[in-house]
Motif scaffolding. Structure first.
Motif, short mmCIF file in Angstrom:
data_model
loop_
_atom_site.label_atom_id
_atom_site.label_comp_id
_atom_site.label_asym_id
_atom_site.label_seq_id
_atom_site.Cartn_x
_atom_site.Cartn_y
_atom_site.Cartn_z
N PRO A 1 10.34 24.78 -8.89
CA PRO A 1 10.52 24.52 -10.32
C PRO A 1 9.37 23.65 -10.83
N VAL A 2 9.03 23.83 -12.10
CA VAL A 2 7.93 23.09 -12.71
C VAL A 2 8.49 22.26 -13.88
N PRO A 3 8.80 20.99 -13.62
CA PRO A 3 9.32 20.14 -14.69
C PRO A 3 8.18 19.48 -15.48
N ASN A 4 8.37 19.39 -16.78
CA ASN A 4 7.42 18.66 -17.63
C ASN A 4 5.98 19.15 -17.48
N PHE A 5 5.77 20.45 -17.67
CA PHE A 5 4.44 21.04 -17.58
C PHE A 5 3.69 20.73 -18.88
N ARG A 6 2.52 20.15 -18.76
CA ARG A 6 1.77 19.66 -19.91
C ARG A 6 0.29 20.01 -19.77
N MET A 7 -0.33 20.41 -20.90
CA MET A 7 -1.76 20.68 -20.92
C MET A 7 -2.43 19.77 -21.94
N ILE A 8 -3.51 19.13 -21.52
CA ILE A 8 -4.34 18.34 -22.43
C ILE A 8 -5.73 18.98 -22.40
N GLU A 9 -6.21 19.35 -23.59
CA GLU A 9 -7.51 20.00 -23.68
C GLU A 9 -8.41 19.17 -24.59
N VAL B 1 2.08 18.19 -14.09
CA VAL B 1 3.51 18.39 -13.85
C VAL B 1 4.08 17.01 -13.55
N ASN B 2 5.04 16.58 -14.37
CA ASN B 2 5.59 15.22 -14.23
C ASN B 2 4.48 14.17 -14.18
N ASN B 3 3.48 14.33 -15.03
CA ASN B 3 2.34 13.42 -15.15
C ASN B 3 1.42 13.39 -13.94
N GLU B 4 1.54 14.38 -13.05
CA GLU B 4 0.64 14.51 -11.90
C GLU B 4 -0.35 15.63 -12.18
N LEU B 5 -1.65 15.34 -12.09
CA LEU B 5 -2.69 16.34 -12.33
C LEU B 5 -2.64 17.40 -11.24
N ILE B 6 -2.43 18.66 -11.65
CA ILE B 6 -2.36 19.75 -10.67
C ILE B 6 -3.47 20.79 -10.86
N MET B 7 -4.07 20.82 -12.06
CA MET B 7 -5.15 21.78 -12.32
C MET B 7 -6.12 21.19 -13.33
N HIS B 8 -7.39 21.57 -13.18
CA HIS B 8 -8.43 21.14 -14.11
C HIS B 8 -9.40 22.30 -14.26
N ASN B 9 -9.53 22.82 -15.47
CA ASN B 9 -10.45 23.91 -15.76
C ASN B 9 -11.47 23.46 -16.79
N LYS B 10 -12.60 24.18 -16.85
CA LYS B 10 -13.67 23.83 -17.76
C LYS B 10 -14.12 25.08 -18.53
N ALA B 11 -14.69 24.86 -19.71
CA ALA B 11 -15.26 25.96 -20.48
C ALA B 11 -16.51 25.49 -21.20
#
Length: 192
Positions: free
Chosen positions: A109-117, A176-186
């Motif tokens: 399960p993925v609780p509190n999934f958040r993206m900041i761009e 996810v729950n304020n833990e960085l799990i992915m970082h992408n760039k463009a």
């Protein structure tokens, strides 16, 4: 600029970067703040579309099948997490842009999934977006549609951005729950 060059492999696999920290960045990072292995939730992006809200014009669209999901060990990490966009110059004049993202979730399960761009031009923050996807059930396919209010740029700012292709950059951080799990760039180009 935040430096990723000082991070060890252990730091990259178990990142400690918080949403509050990335919201303070004033320029793009010089590398990735986590490894592909940090994605312990098996989140994979399956399709992405960008369109002008007013005209409905599709500006970018990419889609891949379930069998096209790369395995981290077989993929160059930079290529797997970096994209270059080549948009028309009119993009800089749009008032609102819509995006649609389809992604799958692995067996947890993925609780509190958040993206900041965070979007930058020459180390100057142009726009910041912060989205909460909420909870995603295991082994699910999810879609997220967002409408972005575009920053108002002066004619001189637009001209400067057009004259300097790929000097507009963004960092997308996924938590996810304020833990960085992915970082992408463009990187972005806006040509007349």
């Amino acid at each position: 600029m935040i430096s990723a060059k000082t991070l060890t492999q252990e730091d990259l696999d178990n990142p400690t970067m918080t949403p509050e920290q990335v919201l303070k960045f004033n320029g793009p990072t010089d590398g990735f703040l986590c490894s592909l292995a940090a994605n312990r939730f098996g989140i994979e992006f399956m399709s992405f579309k960008i369109r002008d809200i007013e005209s409905g014009q599709v500006l970018f669209q990419v889609e891949r099948g379930e069998d096209e999901v790369p395995t981290p060990s077989a993929t160059d990490e930079t290529a797997a997490r970096t994209i270059q966009y080549d948009f028309p110059a009119d993009f800089l004049k749009f008032r609102t842009v819509g995006t649609k993202l389809v992604f799958t979730v692995g067996p947890k399960p993925v609780p509190n999934f958040r993206m900041i761009e965070r979007h930058y031009f020459r180390d100057r923050l142009v726009k910041s977006f912060d989205f909460n996807f909420g909870f995603c059930i295991p082994n699910s396919t999810n879609s997220w549609e967002a409408i972005y209010d575009m920053p108002r740029l002066t004619a001189d700012e637009q001209e400067d951005i057009m004259k300097h292709p790929f000097e507009t950059k963004s960092d997308s951080f996924y938590f996810v729950n304020n833990e960085l799990i992915m970082h992408n760039k463009a990187d972005y180009s806006y040509q007349a």
